[in-house]
Write an enzyme that holds these catalytic residues in place. Structure first.
Site, PDB file in Angstrom:
ATOM      1  N   ASP A 120      -4.710   3.600 -10.077  1.00  0.00           N
ATOM      2  CA  ASP A 120      -4.792   2.000  -9.758  1.00  0.00           C
ATOM      3  C   ASP A 120      -4.241   1.900  -8.266  1.00  0.00           C
ATOM      4  O   ASP A 120      -2.825   2.213  -8.146  1.00  0.00           O
ATOM      5  CB  ASP A 120      -3.907   1.565 -10.810  1.00  0.00           C
ATOM      6  N   ASP A 144     -13.296  -4.204  -1.837  1.00  0.00           N
ATOM      7  CA  ASP A 144     -14.200  -5.120  -2.866  1.00  0.00           C
ATOM      8  C   ASP A 144     -13.631  -5.301  -4.014  1.00  0.00           C
ATOM      9  O   ASP A 144     -14.343  -5.404  -5.097  1.00  0.00           O
ATOM     10  CB  ASP A 144     -15.436  -4.517  -2.929  1.00  0.00           C
ATOM     11  N   LYS A 184     -12.860  -9.231  -0.310  1.00  0.00           N
ATOM     12  CA  LYS A 184     -13.346 -10.012  -1.152  1.00  0.00           C
ATOM     13  C   LYS A 184     -12.471 -11.120  -1.573  1.00  0.00           C
ATOM     14  O   LYS A 184     -11.313 -10.813  -2.067  1.00  0.00           O
ATOM     15  CB  LYS A 184     -13.890  -9.597  -2.257  1.00  0.00           C
TER      16      LYS A 184
END
Length: 233
Positions: A120, A144, A184
């Protein structure tokens, strides 16, 4: 590995397929399946061996801004299922030079030539482990990453901005002067402190929606070019 890209979009249109609604399939599932079957980017990704249609978003961004150069060092944040990693690896790994490092909490199949960390990114130890794999400066940092959507526009915007801000905090520590950062965000773009930082730290900051990004999606990408560099502790 995917075949060498022959362009940044679908090569042609296929015949439209209709999805029959099964008794146990919800209307939303049927709509999703219909969209997948009739999405030319999904078909083209399958044809070229890309793991996702998202590969074309990166191809189109690179076609416009030319940041994936042979021999470059690239970090891919939120790499799974590997479409962006494939594109980056094919573009930069030449003649034993270049490096591609990816990270995702989800497991993904190896991408030849790339190093993938299954972790993570939001964990405290993730940046140091990525830096160890990178073993030097990065020329490009890609993100992304996206949080699970809640359907509440304000909440979703805050969640994805938190990811973009964390991605840039890392990028600012590893990017070489002249480097590129892409992340993003959602419609409305990078805002507040992040946008202020990017405009201070880069020569050019743009917001772009690639053609491969679905029209009904709120996603866009912030593209920051020519990193000016920061004093590092």
């Amino acid at each position: 590995m995917a075949s060498k890209p022959g362009g940044t979009g679908p090569s042609g249109r296929g015949l439209k397929e209709r999805v029959k609604t099964a008794n146990k399939r919800s209307a939303s599932s049927t709509r999703w399946l219909d969209r997948q079957l009739n999405d030319p980017y999904v078909a083209e990704a399958r044809k070229r061996g890309f793991r996702s249609r998202a590969a074309f978003k990166l191809l189109q961004l690179d076609e416009r801004f030319h940041f994936l150069k042979s021999g470059a060092h690239v970090v891919d944040l939120g790499a799974a299922p590997g479409g962006w990693t494939q594109v980056a690896a094919e573009a930069v790994l030449k003649k034993g030079k270049g490096k591609v490092v990816g990270i995702d909490i989800l497991k993904m199949d190896p991408v030849p030539g790339a190093e993938i960390l299954h972790l993570d990114f939001m964990l405290e130890e993730a940046p140091s482990q990525l830096k160890a794999l990178l073993d030097g400066d990065a020329d490009v940092v890609l993100s992304d990453m996206a949080a699970s959507a809640t359907g509440h526009q304000r909440t979703d915007h805050l969640k994805i901005m938190a990811l973009a801000e964390t991605a840039y905090a890392f990028a600012a520590e590893v990017l070489a002067p002249g480097g590129t950062f892409i992340a993003k965000v959602l419609q409305g773009g990078a805002t507040g402190d992040l946008l202020k930082e990017l405009k201070q730290d880069f020569e050019e900051v743009r917001h772009v929606k690639p053609a491969a990004s679905r029209k009904d999606s709120a996603e866009i990408y912030v593209v920051a070019l020519s990193f000016r560099g920061r004093a590092r502790g």
